[in-house]
Design an enzyme around this catalytic site. Structure first.
Site, mmCIF file in Angstrom:
data_model
loop_
_atom_site.group_PDB
_atom_site.id
_atom_site.type_symbol
_atom_site.label_atom_id
_atom_site.label_comp_id
_atom_site.label_asym_id
_atom_site.label_seq_id
_atom_site.Cartn_x
_atom_site.Cartn_y
_atom_site.Cartn_z
ATOM 1 N N THR A 80 -2.554 -1.876 -30.311
ATOM 2 C CA THR A 80 -1.535 -2.716 -30.105
ATOM 3 C C THR A 80 -0.516 -3.157 -31.245
ATOM 4 O OG1 THR A 80 -3.037 -4.040 -28.512
ATOM 5 C CG2 THR A 80 -1.126 -5.276 -29.314
ATOM 6 N N GLU A 101 -5.052 8.447 -33.238
ATOM 7 C CA GLU A 101 -5.685 7.552 -32.457
ATOM 8 C C GLU A 101 -6.767 8.262 -31.748
ATOM 9 O OE1 GLU A 101 -6.979 5.378 -29.293
ATOM 10 O OE2 GLU A 101 -5.722 4.408 -30.704
ATOM 11 N N VAL A 295 -10.790 8.531 -36.459
ATOM 12 C CA VAL A 295 -10.863 8.524 -38.156
ATOM 13 C C VAL A 295 -12.646 8.062 -38.423
ATOM 14 C CG1 VAL A 295 -10.284 7.128 -40.207
ATOM 15 C CG2 VAL A 295 -8.538 7.682 -38.459
ATOM 16 N N HIS A 578 -11.062 -11.286 -26.626
ATOM 17 C CA HIS A 578 -10.195 -11.608 -27.969
ATOM 18 C C HIS A 578 -11.044 -11.894 -29.087
ATOM 19 C CE1 HIS A 578 -7.413 -13.623 -24.624
ATOM 20 N NE2 HIS A 578 -7.113 -12.485 -24.607
ATOM 21 N N HIS A 621 -3.749 -16.334 -26.035
ATOM 22 C CA HIS A 621 -3.979 -14.849 -25.765
ATOM 23 C C HIS A 621 -3.279 -14.161 -27.040
ATOM 24 C CE1 HIS A 621 -5.157 -15.375 -21.563
ATOM 25 N NE2 HIS A 621 -4.589 -16.134 -21.685
#
Length: 662
Positions: A80, A101, A295, A578, A621
């Site tokens: 994100t 990624e 990674v 979250h 959120h």
């Protein structure tokens, strides 16, 4: 505003034929799997055409990177925040940026692009299928924690709910880090910086002056909403929850309304990848994005009396070749609240005593790494849909529902409407459990310690979904249902994240310690009481069958004691996806890992930017806050050396200037 169909007329006709053949071929007894499989193949081939070229500019083989090349900035994780950082930093053509990624492109995945499809990715290879440690206060169960393993991270697999918390949350951040740059008055411009809102005649109460218009992240009211959720709004208003024209106007969050979503006019998901990694951005010669590259550690070296981050080690697989990349200026870790602390600890940055257990050499003793883990717990309440019109066929049971799914796919692809354009989290109400209008003292005499950031900040969120489910959608109900959920926005329970081994491919040990604070249980019990009251308020009783005695439903909860409801909370509590605060932005003396410029204490050239840096979890959120934090980092990370003539962006500047001087 009419939706823009995804397909041309010619392509639509071909799709209609393909889906019809797929559907009819499977209409035999005990053949619903075949129906679904053939339909999925047809839609998959179609989506390959729609999203053709989505990954052409991405590097899939790390060996293709020039061995001698160095980068100014290496970003660990294209999630994100990582996509935002990479796009903004690479605007300067003199800054060479490398993104690593572990997953693939979210834009290439059908189930990520279709709004309703995200939960179907759970338990698959494009998601980290993690489980917590057994939760002592939740029947000793391990809880499923899916995390996005793709570009866009969790913004590619979430419910697309565009809400970011209360203004006082960020004033609290500024107070904790002792830096006014993180206060609401300064941060609010970054929230509008990345969003694009177009006035909608169906929602005239939304003041466009409070919205961003030129950002890359399209927000609006483009999802399908069930009639039950519309009735939920009306019922909430009828019991005294005020109508909120816009949760994100900066005037406070409390109230009820439909949720704005990250879904565009074509009814496809807007993630940080689709918003920021456009073809034009990925074509920049100074930006390289490598996918399927995990990674394994941050490389550091001693420079005088300092420790400096110099690059990263990464690989495609556990047994694959290890590659290295060098960073001339900085490494930014944006791997999320689970994997960021894991990578830091694997690199020798974390609690020294814990690292010693795995013979990891200590680079920097930072006890705060992996501490202060906090998450939004949620409890679901189930009702019978009297009209039998829920979209339960999106996970079909039997050939009839499979055929309905084919029909919904056709409807979605040709008109942009229907069940597949639903984001599930349709409407929401943000309230306080000490609101005397909703929880009068005569009925709720106990005082619960305040956990909010301010008097106008909510501590629970109620949201509706067009049908009920269990175990994150893995278990569906046989009947048509409707559900209302209570989420605890400001829990007092705090947990930890620790290594299970020194192997980067082993999941870390996540222990959020759900419900360890008794106040958390008490608030969720009050939330359930409020849900039951709302379910009996007009017009919801006309839609819900409150007389259905099925033990799978919750019509009889009213008769239960608070103690019984507390037991129900412990039995049903789950994550709302979250987790935050495992590499907190806070003073080092109180367990902080990064300073207000997101620099890791004691390691030069290393920063963190994702939900792990949140000083406290927001009462809303988290995706939007991650994007905002990334944008703000580009500004507040450059407030030094002004006397040396460096180009610096002020923390209170009205934009995020992609210059990264230290």
């Amino acid at each position: 505003m009419s939706p823009r169909p995804l397909l041309s007329r010619q392509t639509s006709l071909a799709v209609l034929a393909a889906l019809a053949v797929a559907g009819l071929a499977g209409v035999r007894p005990q053949s619903s799997r075949k129906v679904l499989g053939l339909s999925a193949i047809a839609v998959g081939l179609l989506m390959r055409q729609i999203f053709a070229g989505a990954g052409r500019k991405l590097i899939t083989d790390p060996a293709a990177l020039p061995k001698s090349e160095e980068y100014d900035i290496i970003i660990v994780g294209g999630g994100t925040a990582g996509c935002v950082l990479a796009a903004r930093l690479s605007e300067d053509p003199t800054v060479k940026v490398l993104v690593l990624e572990a997953g693939v492109s979210g834009k290439s995945l059908l189930l990520s692009r279709i709004p309703v499809g995200f939960s179907l990715l759970f338990h698959g290879k494009h998601v980290y299928n993690l489980y917590t440690e057994p939760q002592t206060n939740a029947e000793n169960k391990k809880k499923y924690w899916p995390r996005g393993k793709m570009l866009g991270g969790c913004s590619s697999i979430n419910a697309q709910m565009a809400q970011y918390g209360a203004p006082a949350d960020f004033d609290q951040w500024a107070e904790i880090v002792q830096d006014d740059a993180w206060s609401w008055k300064n941060l609010r411009r970054y929230f509008t910086k990345f969003e694009k809102f177009i006035d909608d005649p169906d929602f005239p109460d939304v003041k466009s002056a409070n919205k961003g218009k030129g950002g890359p992240m399209r927000i609006g009211y483009h999802s399908t909403v069930s009639e039950g959720s519309k009735d939920f709004i009306k019922a909430c208003i009828n019991i005294g929850i005020p109508y909120s024209p816009d949760f994100n106007a900066g005037l406070g969050t409390r109230g009820v309304n439909r949720i704005m979503t990250y879904i565009d006019e074509s009814r496809t998901r807007v993630s940080s990848e689709s918003g920021y990694f456009t073809d034009e951005v990925l074509a920049r010669p100074n930006l390289k994005v490598v996918i399927q590259a995990q990674v394994t550690k941050i490389l550091t070296e001693k420079v005088g009396n300092e420790v400096k981050a110099t690059g990263v080690e990464f690989a495609k697989s556990q047994d694959g070749k290890r590659f290295t990349a060098r960073a001339k200026r900085e490494v930014i870790v944006s791997a999320g609240a689970v994997h960021t602390p894991q990578i830091l600890m694997l690199s020798g940055i974390g609690p020294a005593e814990h690292l010693a257990k795995f013979n990891i050499p200590v680079v920097q003793d930072l006890p705060g790494v992996g501490s202060h883990l906090v998450d939004h717990p949620v409890v679901d309440i189930y009702f019978k849909n009297k009209h039998n019109d829920s979209p339960k066929h999106i996970k079909p049971h039997g050939p009839i529902e499979a055929i309905k799914l084919v029909g919904s796919a056709i409807q979605y692809l040709t008109t942009g409407r229907g069940a597949l354009a639903n984001n599930f989290g349709e409407t929401a109400a943000f309230v306080r459990t000490d609101d005397p209008k909703l929880f009068p003292k005569a009925k709720f005499p106990a005082t619960i310690a305040d956990s909010t950031s301010g008097p106008e900040s909510p501590d629970i969120e109620l949201f509706s979904t067009p049908m009920a489910y269990k175990e994150h959608g893995a278990v569906m109900f046989p009947m048509h249902t409707f559900a209302i959920h209570v989420c605890l926005l400001r829990p007092l329970s705090r947990g930890t994240l620790r290594l299970n081994s020194a192997n980067p491919w082993d999941a870390p040990a996540m222990d959020p310690k759900y419900l360890s604070a008794p106040e958390d249980v008490a608030r969720l019990v009050r939330g359930i009481r409020l849900i039951l009251r709302i379910s009996k308020e007009a017009p919801l009783p006309a839609r819900l069958d409150l007389a259905d005695a099925s033990p799978m439903l919750d019509n009889a909860l009213d008769a239960q004691s608070d103690a019984a409801l507390a037991n129900l909370v412990r039995a049903r509590v789950e994550t709302l996806y979250h987790p935050t605060s495992t590499a907190r932005m806070a003073p080092r003396a109180v367990g902080g890992v990064v300073d207000s410029k997101l620099r890791v204490y004691g390691v030069r050239g290393l920063r963190v930017c994702d939900a792990s840096i949140f000083p406290e979890i927001v009462s809303g959120h988290t995706v939007r806050c991650c994007c905002c934090s990334a944008c703000c980092e580009l500004s507040v990370g450059k407030s030094q050396n002004t006397s040396q003539g460096n180009q610096i962006a002020s923390p209170t500047a009205g934009h995020c200037k992609p210059v990264y001087d230290d």
